[in-house]
Scaffold this active site. Structure first.
Site, PDB file in Angstrom:
ATOM      1  N   ILE A 241     196.059 112.604  21.626  1.00 58.26           N
ATOM      2  CA  ILE A 241     196.978 111.501  21.306  1.00 58.26           C
ATOM      3  C   ILE A 241     198.085 111.409  22.355  1.00 58.26           C
ATOM      4  CG2 ILE A 241     198.665 110.681  19.599  1.00 58.26           C
ATOM      5  CD1 ILE A 241     196.770 111.825  17.412  1.00 58.26           C
TER       6      ILE A 241
ATOM      7  N   ILE B 215     205.441 110.332  15.848  1.00 62.61           N
ATOM      8  CA  ILE B 215     204.190 109.929  15.197  1.00 62.61           C
ATOM      9  C   ILE B 215     203.414 111.198  14.799  1.00 62.61           C
ATOM     10  CG2 ILE B 215     203.895 107.599  16.142  1.00 62.61           C
ATOM     11  CD1 ILE B 215     202.128 110.559  17.706  1.00 62.61           C
TER      12      ILE B 215
ATOM     13  N   ARG C   9     204.556 114.767  12.622  1.00 58.40           N
ATOM     14  CA  ARG C   9     204.851 115.112  11.236  1.00 58.40           C
ATOM     15  C   ARG C   9     206.363 115.144  11.048  1.00 58.40           C
ATOM     16  NH1 ARG C   9     200.325 113.945  10.201  1.00 58.40           N
ATOM     17  NH2 ARG C   9     198.677 115.298   9.451  1.00 58.40           N
TER      18      ARG C   9
ATOM     19  N   ASP D   4     207.435 107.317  12.201  1.00 54.21           N
ATOM     20  CA  ASP D   4     206.307 106.990  11.307  1.00 54.21           C
ATOM     21  C   ASP D   4     206.162 108.060  10.230  1.00 54.21           C
ATOM     22  OD1 ASP D   4     204.016 105.546  10.405  1.00 54.21           O
ATOM     23  OD2 ASP D   4     202.705 106.951  11.478  1.00 54.21           O
TER      24      ASP D   4
ATOM     25  N   GLU E 282     207.938 112.803   2.527  1.00 54.34           N
ATOM     26  CA  GLU E 282     207.352 111.472   2.261  1.00 54.34           C
ATOM     27  C   GLU E 282     206.934 111.358   0.802  1.00 54.34           C
ATOM     28  OE1 GLU E 282     204.165 111.101   5.099  1.00 54.34           O
ATOM     29  OE2 GLU E 282     205.510 111.408   6.774  1.00 54.34           O
TER      30      GLU E 282
ATOM     31  N   HIS F 138     204.149 106.111   7.485  1.00 52.11           N
ATOM     32  CA  HIS F 138     203.044 106.982   7.916  1.00 52.11           C
ATOM     33  C   HIS F 138     201.724 106.192   8.022  1.00 52.11           C
ATOM     34  CE1 HIS F 138     201.510 111.417   7.853  1.00 52.11           C
ATOM     35  NE2 HIS F 138     200.768 110.662   8.649  1.00 52.11           N
TER      36      HIS F 138
HETATM   37  O1  LIG Z   1     198.664 111.890   9.705  1.00 51.80           O
HETATM   38  C1  LIG Z   1     197.522 111.598   9.886  1.00 51.80           C
HETATM   39  C2  LIG Z   1     196.502 112.498  10.340  1.00 51.80           C
HETATM   40  O2  LIG Z   1     196.759 113.702  10.491  1.00 51.80           O
HETATM   41  O3  LIG Z   1     195.379 112.029  10.547  1.00 51.80           O
END
Ligand SMILES: O=CC(=O)O
Length: 313
Positions: free
Chosen positions: A155, A230, A232, A256, A261, A279
């Site tokens: 990512i 994006i 945790r 996000d 949460e 999220h």
């Molecule tokens: O937060 C989303 C994931 O870990 O896929």
């Protein structure tokens, strides 16, 4: 396979739920008044658990389900699964990498643009009629800003590639330097934060990366700096982030994910220099279907004694 008991830990995706129901004996965790009620009635029936980034398989669940053979997670993140205990007990673990990389990277860029260009605030400006009383204030340019990325995995690399398209110099921090990139490596997060304008969290949540964004990192980023998360919620020391934003020691944040949460600190709701999302990094119809197919494929492979598609343990 219709007699194999599979536990779905929370509502995740209607297609996944429907397909699990067709292929296995499906139990929905939330149908029971409490976890203990479920374990009392069905602990011996469950051979597979389908978890998510919300509820995975913690030590208590692993102990309570002695026949569990596999945890197939509808997420790339594994922080809600007790991997050590799974390993000890010979329980297999799979996740959903690759299929969600593009969406999460797209969302990181959307958060950067929305935060710097105040997209949500200017949308509110139009809807409230305020535009009729005058033009919206000037915002901050993105193209060319230096972007620091924590975690240069799948990512993180996809975010870097996109930011390059905006002519941004890229630097990164990870446990070790990655061979074969031209991006500048910083062995310390504080150093990375001192040398970039936008700091993006894109690493896995582990005990080492918990609160990787702390007071020192925030102060190094400074009053014009922006944090994008994006990953945790627990990557960020949330009370420190909130006070830095309220006191103007940090320029803005695009988030996000949150520590608790779906609860978001009240103070953030009142700030215009933050963009808050529920999220939704991988939350597109296309990607969630691909993730569901991976979960199903891993379960079928396991119960047919074939190699798992995306094994973790
Ligand atoms: O937060 C989303 C994931 O870990 O896929």
């Amino acid at each position: 396979m219709e007699s194999i008991g599979v536990l779905l830990t929370s509502p995740m995706n209607p297609y996944l739920e429907q397909e699990l129901g067709k292929r296995f004996k499906l139990f929905r965790f939330w149908d029971f008044p409490s976890a203990d009620d479920f374990f009392r009635e069905h602990s011996k029936s469950i051979r597979a658990v389908v978890g998510s980034s919300f509820i995975g398989a913690d030590a208590q669940m692993i102990e309570a389900l002695p026949k569990m053979e596999i945890v197939s997670s509808f997420s790339v993140g594994l922080d809600k699964i007790d991997l050590v205990r799974c390993k000890e007990k010979g329980i297999r673990v799979t996740n959903t990498p690759d299929v969600l990389t593009e969406d999460v990277a797209d969302l990181a860029l959307a958060l950067i643009l929305a935060t710097l260009r105040r997209i949500c605030e200017s949308d509110r400006y139009v809807r409230s009629g305020a535009w009729k009383r005058g033009d919206f204030k000037l915002t901050t340019k993105f193209t060319g800003k230096s972007v620091g990325i924590i975690g240069l995995g799948r990512i993180g690399s996809a975010i870097a590639k996109r930011a390059e398209g905006f002519s941004c110099p890229i630097s990164y921090h990870s446990r070790t330097e990655k061979p074969g990139t031209n991006y500048k490596y910083y062995p310390s997060v504080v150093e990375l934060a001192s040398n970039c304008q936008i700091l993006v969290v894109a690493c896995a949540l582990t005990p080492e990366t918990r609160h990787i964004i702390n007071r020192e990192v925030i102060n190094a980023l400074g009053p014009k700096g922006v944090v994008i998360n994006i990953g945790r919620g627990l990557h960020v020391d949330e009370p420190e982030l909130v006070s830095a934003l309220v006191e103007g020691r940090l320029g803005g944040a695009g988030l996000d994910v949150f520590e608790n949460e779906p609860n978001v600190p009240e103070e953030l709701l009142a700030l215009d220099n933050v963009v808050l999302l529920p999220h939704v990094g991988s939350g597109t119809v296309e990607t969630r279907k691909d993730m569901a197919d991976l979960v199903l494929g891993n379960l079928e492979a396991h119960f047919l004694n074939k190699p798992l598609l995306t094994p973790v343990v």
